[in-house]
Enzyme design. Structure first.
Site, PDB file in Angstrom:
ATOM      1  N   ASP A 467       0.898  -1.217   0.064  1.00 51.29           N
ATOM      2  CA  ASP A 467       0.020   0.001  -0.048  1.00 51.29           C
ATOM      3  C   ASP A 467       0.870   1.283   0.050  1.00 51.29           C
ATOM      4  OD1 ASP A 467      -2.334   1.620   0.323  1.00 51.29           O
ATOM      5  OD2 ASP A 467      -1.954   1.651   2.573  1.00 51.29           O
ATOM      6  N   ASP A 830      -1.217  -0.983   5.997  1.00 51.19           N
ATOM      7  CA  ASP A 830      -1.594  -0.368   7.235  1.00 51.19           C
ATOM      8  C   ASP A 830      -2.846  -1.125   7.881  1.00 51.19           C
ATOM      9  OD1 ASP A 830      -3.301   0.927   5.644  1.00 51.19           O
ATOM     10  OD2 ASP A 830      -2.557   2.949   6.119  1.00 51.19           O
ATOM     11  N   ASP A 834      -6.842  -2.594   3.585  1.00 54.11           N
ATOM     12  CA  ASP A 834      -5.854  -3.894   2.895  1.00 54.11           C
ATOM     13  C   ASP A 834      -6.404  -5.053   3.659  1.00 54.11           C
ATOM     14  OD1 ASP A 834      -4.589  -1.653   1.560  1.00 54.11           O
ATOM     15  OD2 ASP A 834      -3.642  -1.536   3.346  1.00 54.11           O
TER      16      ASP A 834
END
Length: 1189
Positions: A467, A830, A834
């Site tokens: 990410d 984080d 996700d």
């Protein structure tokens, strides 16, 4: 026997979902059941145990196929590659007592509910099954099992139906009962390997081999207790908080405990903090919610009420992709409520119990997705080979002892003993210790693991998805500048921090009110972007309880006012009347605000491209795109601002989002700086040097993402970026796809500035021909490619490096597509957007320590990607340790097996203490300490082998078996040729033995009375012989040789000398063994069943061992570990990798037309529906706020 789906016999449960299953109907048959019971008795429970391991065999043996309607047993099979079976009994729930106590049955308004369609008449029973904590009832009319526990299955429930619901689905709790330890122990003991250990232990006790049997019991119990302890740890997460809530009914409000809630109940949320015990949909008012338990982000989230609240039965249709903005999820905390004109905040219960978001999270832990890793499949094959090996030994044993007239009982005992020798019972414990040590090392480095089996898988990772925001870049943003726009022209940039403050005007108002910030616990809380933007105005949020706004009545509106440091403003403050929260699908947020005593205005902020589309064309500067590119190409995060005035007289709550976000006036661009984390570049360079691909998956702008990828080193300066754009063609079912080189940063002074177009084209082509190119695409393009250009997707993924504007569902889908290409995929994020991808990846690493991180197998305490190479290093070391352990255990059991079979030839064997010394003092200690070796600090550009059955590994095992066999046979034969050798006089070799000792032993005394007999004579218990002494000493020291040779160091583990404990153990064991070789202590030799031999023979044995060590070490280093040699052999025999991505790479290298540049293709086929795959692995809860644009 397999399944042949018939029309009524077969159906699908949860079609298109992650836990999709096939369901087959069966009916128990009396005569079949009777035969099976007879089989259980005759086999002493072995058949029952087999059916426990194979539930499908149990169903096929006991039942006959029938329609699902008639079934009393159902067989479930997962639709994934594992095709795991489970057996469920159909239960009948009687509702007659409820019906008889009510006169209003059946309620006509509820005839459409699943409950009405599930009640069998006249028996008044409901047929149901429970699968993974979710209840399914049989719909008589639809002829299928349907899930219950959601508003879709219930609509609104009367009091009667509430009773049905609680009776069938149970109360609204997410309670995982603590299974008694004795039950868990029995379940663990019934594992096939522990059953084998139980068999071994029983056999050893029968032969008085007490010591090792006791040691194995202690080790196994320790291993079982550790597993049971881990299972019971889940309990702390599933603790369910009981709340007393107010329900609204026809009689007004009533207080009710949360476990009595059912879908359709209307809740009234009071002021103050409330922990949500169910999923509910907001139908009036507004809430601020802390969703950190589910998303991993402690940023408060604003929830707005559902549009058109008077008709919310088809609620998902009204709010489309953004339904989560109106849903309060179970387990989250409501920290603030804001009532509208009705004066109360109301929500309708949507889902209860395990159907909720938190229930889904808990179920994902209780029923994790099985792993498909070659190591575990090969481990079973390895054991099968050892069992086959043991079978040969059994036949040999039966033949030798039966021909020599041994008793049948003794022959059976000895032949069974061969199995316990050939298959090492300590193997699972030895493998478990390796993983435990790795887990401990990871914990010291701040990396926590809830799925230890995945550690070995980390050693195979060759692609990591990252990410961007909060992972590669800092979580916070710095305000860099503001580019205001007036009369469709950009003005001079206003830099931050500036000497002069921002002047009052529409842009200032937008920055002051266009956010979803709140004051929580005395601090301004919200999205970091919003916080920085608001702080730049020097205004403050007035957190008083309510404000009277003209024309609004008494409503709780957030008011912002000038702070002490603010520049003078012509207004007392601005009230934020209504919010349309940020949506990752729409890429924007809007607010309706009103100056105190002034007019209402709309302010919108979001992705610049999206905001510009909503503005009137005459207000957008002509150089908008070039200015946007200028800043995004430098890696800045750019936000578009817009506004418009609202007509007086219309209530803000009555306006739809479409009405509000149209005909806007463009205000300018807000430019934010998102710095790379200090660790990002070195980590990505380390991964690149180790040939591990890095891919960026983000919700940010594509140009910003590409620039960050370049700055971080994901894309080198010499490499080209090709933008892949896919669009649906309006008015048709087809789509187009275009490849074009991404424009370079206009501010850079690069050499090619004066190049002619053909030269630039030539340079690009040169980069493409050498494979130095990267694809970048948006989430929209990715979805269109997946639907219309499915055949191109693998080719695009092969060089795809930047995936921007990706939704959480698309992130999960992308990880799965990479896995289909045979990549071992890691995902580092984080935790917020996700979670789905973290669950799906082979190794998900969450940088958030919130409770949501349980969705991820690994969690890092330090929020930086430095944990990724650390995890790969430890994974590689753990994988190599597993291979070393397998090889060592195979060799140890084979060495002992060969020694025993040689002695069986003379009707002899090893003594109890000889076995005990090899099993406990040598192998168990080595098994425990061999795994202490740490990971090598440098990541090499290749991975350890992923499979146990690979040529180098097999060759290593086979050659070492041959060396051991040669040495033992040589010693066994040559000792018989020695001049001092005597078959009958075992003391003839040593002259120093007292003549008074009995020095003869007849051949009949060598006949064993049990291989591991505990009856010890003073001088000879039937084991002592020159062959026994020679073979035992050679085989014992041979175990130390293979332990040393197999303890690999570099390139995946630290050198063996760094494992001080193991080296000291080996030196100690070798010292004891050499002492046993050269010592001549009568009592010790008698206890160990050894006999004295001449010193020359003892030296000869040491020479034999030294030759074996040299041969084994030479073969291991010069052949097995010789990587260039194996690469040469692969090239010579034209071996190509079976991995899909490797084969595709070879094909594309030969294709001069790939990639097509500045070309457009059109799809001519019907689109493939990928909606299921796009969101198949994402809990709706996890699809929370995407990265703000």
């Amino acid at each position: 026997m397999g399944e042949n789906p018939a029309k009524n016999h077969y159906a699908q449960l949860n079609q298109g979902e992650e836990n999709e299953m096939e369901i087959f109907g069966y009916k128990t048959q009396g005569c079949r059941k009777a035969l099976c019971i007879a089989g259980y008795i005759l086999s002493c429970g072995a058949l029952l145990l087999l059916f426990y391991w194979k539930p499908e065999w149990d169903v096929w043996a006991n039942c006959i196929r029938c329609s699902l309607e008639e079934a009393d047993i159902v067989l479930l099979r997962t639709t994934d590659e594992f095709r795991i079976y489970s057996r469920k009994t159909v239960t009948w729930i009687s509702v007659s007592a409820l019906i008889k106590s009510r006169l209003d049955y059946p309620a006509t308004a509820e005839e459409d509910s699943v409950f009405s369609k599930a009640i069998m008449k006249p028996s008044l029973q409901v047929k149901s099954i429970q699968v993974q904590r979710i209840r399914y009832v049989w719909n008589i009319y639809a002829k299928q099992f349907q899930k219950v526990g959601t508003i879709e299955s219930c609509s609104f429930l009367s009091e009667l139906h509430c009773h049905y619901f609680i009776l069938i689905c149970g109360p609204n709790t997410i309670d995982v009962p603590v299974i008694p330890i004795w039950k868990l122990l029995i379940k663990e003991v019934l594992n096939p390997f522990y059953v084998f250990q139980l068999f071994s232990v029983c056999l050893w006790f029968a032969e008085d081999y007490m010591e090792y049997a006791t040691a194995i019991i202690i080790m196994s119990l320790l291993s079982i207790f550790l597993t049971v302890y881990d299972l019971r740890q889940v309990r702390h997460l599933t603790f369910f908080h009981k709340e007393n809530l107010f329900l609204m009914s026809g009689k007004g409000f009533q207080e009710l405990e949360s476990h009595h809630l059912v879908p359709g109940d209307m809740l009234v949320l009071k002021e103050g903090k409330t922990l949500l015990p169910c999923d509910a949909i907001l139908i009036s008012g507004q809430c601020i919610v802390n969703e950190s338990m589910l998303t991993g982000e402690s940023i408060p989230v604003t929830k707005t009420h559902l549009p058109q609240a008077d008709n919310f039965k088809p609620w998902r249709m009204h709010c489309a992709e953004d339904y989560k903005k109106h849903v309060l999820f179970c387990g989250t905390e409501v920290i603030q409520t804001k009532a509208d004109d009705t004066g109360v905040v109301k929500a309708v219960v949507l889902r209860t119990g395990f159907n909720t978001a938190k229930g889904d999270l808990v179920r994902s832990i209780l029923y994790p997705k099985p792993m498909n890793f070659k190591l575990y499949r090969d481990a079973l094959r390895f054991l099968m080979c050892l069992i086959a090996f043991a079978a040969i030994g059994m036949i040999y044993t039966v033949c030798v002892f039966a021909l020599n007239g041994e008793e049948a009982g003794e022959v059976v005992k000895k032949s069974l003993d061969v199995i316990t020798i050939a298959v090492p019972p300590a193997l699972p414990a030895a493998l478990t210790t390796g993983i435990i040590y790795t887990q401990r090392r990871l914990k010291k480095k701040g990396i926590f693991c809830i799925s230890p089996q995945r550690i070995n898988m980390c050693g195979q990772l060759n692609l990591i998805c990252f990410d961007k925001t909060g992972t590669l870049t800092e979580d916070g943003l710095d305000l860099w500048g503001l580019l205001p726009c007036e009369r469709n022209c950009f003005q001079d940039i206003h830099s931050f921090p500036a000497d002069h403050s921002l002047p009052w005007g529409p842009v200032f108002r937008a920055m002051a009110v266009c956010h979803s910030l709140i004051v929580w616990e005395g601090k301004i809380q919200g999205d970091p972007l919003d916080v920085k933007m608001f702080e730049a105005t020097n205004w403050v949020i007035d957190d008083s309880s309510g404000h009277h706004i003209e024309g609004q009545g008494s409503t709780r509106a957030t008011v912002v006012r000038p702070g002490p440091k603010a520049s003078s403003a012509p207004v007392e403050g601005v009230a934020i009347l209504h919010q349309f929260p940020f949506s990752s699908a729409l890429q924007r947020m809007s607010v309706i605000a009103q100056e105190i005593g002034g007019e209402k205005q709309v302010f919108t902020k979001g992705a610049p491209e999206m905001v510009a589309m909503l503005c009137r064309a005459e207000t957008v500067p002509l150089n908008f795109e070039s200015k946007l590119l200028l800043y995004t190409a430098q890696g800045f995060r750019v936000i578009g601002l817009a506004c418009k005035s609202l007509q007086a007289g219309k209530q803000s709550t009555d306006l739809t989002r479409e009405e509000v976000e149209s005909d806007l006036t463009f205000l300018g661009l807000l430019i934010m700086e998102n710095r790379l984390k200090r660790e990002t570049k070195p980590v990505l360079e380390e991964l690149s040097a180790a040939r591990i691909r890095s891919v960026m998956v983000t919700g940010d702008n594509i140009q910003t993402a590409v620039t960050v990828a370049k700055n971080a080193g994901m894309i080198s300066a010499t490499n080209r970026v090709i933008l892949v754009e896919a669009n649906k063609i309006p008015g048709s079912f087809s789509a187009s796809i275009t490849w074009k080189p991404l424009e370079e940063n206009k501010t850079e002074d690069y050499r090619g500035l004066d190049d002619s177009p053909p030269t630039t084209e030539r340079r690009i082509r040169l980069a493409l021909a050498s494979g130095q190119y990267h694809f970048a695409m948006s989430g929209k393009s990715y979805q269109i490619v997946a639907q219309h250009f499915r055949h191109l997707l693998p080719k695009l993924l092969l060089n795809g490096t930047v995936f921007a504007r990706m939704s959480p569902g698309q992130k999960s889908s992308l990880v799965e597509e990479f896995q289909k290409l045979d990549y071992f995929v890691g995902m580092c994020g984080d935790g917020a957007n996700d979670c789905g991808a973290l669950k799906v990846a082979h190794a998900g690493i969450s940088l958030s320590e919130q409770e949501a991180s349980v969705a991820s197998p690994f969690t890092s305490r330090t929020p930086s990607i430095a944990c990724v190479p650390e995890l790969i290093r430890e994974g590689r070391a753990a994988l190599v340790t597993s291979f070393c352990m397998f090889k060592y255990m195979a060799l140890y059991s084979t060495i002992q097996y060969l020694g025993v079979l040689l002695l069986y030839w003379q009707l002899n064997a090893f003594g109890n203490y000889q076995f005990l010394f090899q099993d406990l003092a040598i192998t168990t200690v080595i098994g425990v300490t061999m795994s202490f070796t740490g990971a090598y600090p440098k990541l090499v550009p290749y991975r350890p082998p992923s499979q146990l059955i690979s040529p180098p590994l097999l060759l290593s095992v086979v050659l070492n078996i041959l060396f051991s066999l040669s040495m033992q046979v040589f010693g066994f034969v040559v000792v018989q040729e020695q001049p001092w050798y005597s078959k009958t006089d075992i003391y003839s070799a040593c002259l120093s033995v007292n003549n008074q000792m009995e020095n003869s032993s007849s051949i009949s005394s060598l006949g064993l009375h049990g291989m591991r007999d505990g009856a010890h004579g003073q001088t000879d218990n039937g084991y002592k012989s020159y062959e026994n002494t020679t073979v035992w000493l050679l085989s014992t020291i041979n175990c130390l040789i293979v332990a040393l040779v197999f303890s690999k160091g570099r390139p995946f583990r630290q050198p063996i000398y760094t494992n001080y404990v193991f080296i000291l153990v080996l030196i100690g064991q070798l010292g004891i063994c050499l002492f046993l070789v050269f010592a001549d202590i009568d009592d010790l030799y008698s206890k160990m069943d050894l006999v004295c031999t001449p010193t020359t023979w003892r030296i000869s044995m040491v020479i034999m061992l030294a030759v074996t060590l040299a041969a084994s070490f030479l073969v291991e280093e010069a052949v097995i570990e010789n990587r260039p040699l194996w690469l040469l052999l692969k090239k010579t025999f034209r071996y190509h990798s079976k991995s899909h991505y490797k084969r595709l790479q070879l094909v594309l290298e030969q294709d001069s037309a790939w990639p097509p540049l500045n070309e457009t293709f059109f799809s001519d086929s019907v689109a493939i529906s990928v909606e299921g795959s796009m969101g198949g692995h994402s809990n709706p809860t996890f699809d929370s706020n995407e990265d703000a644009p």
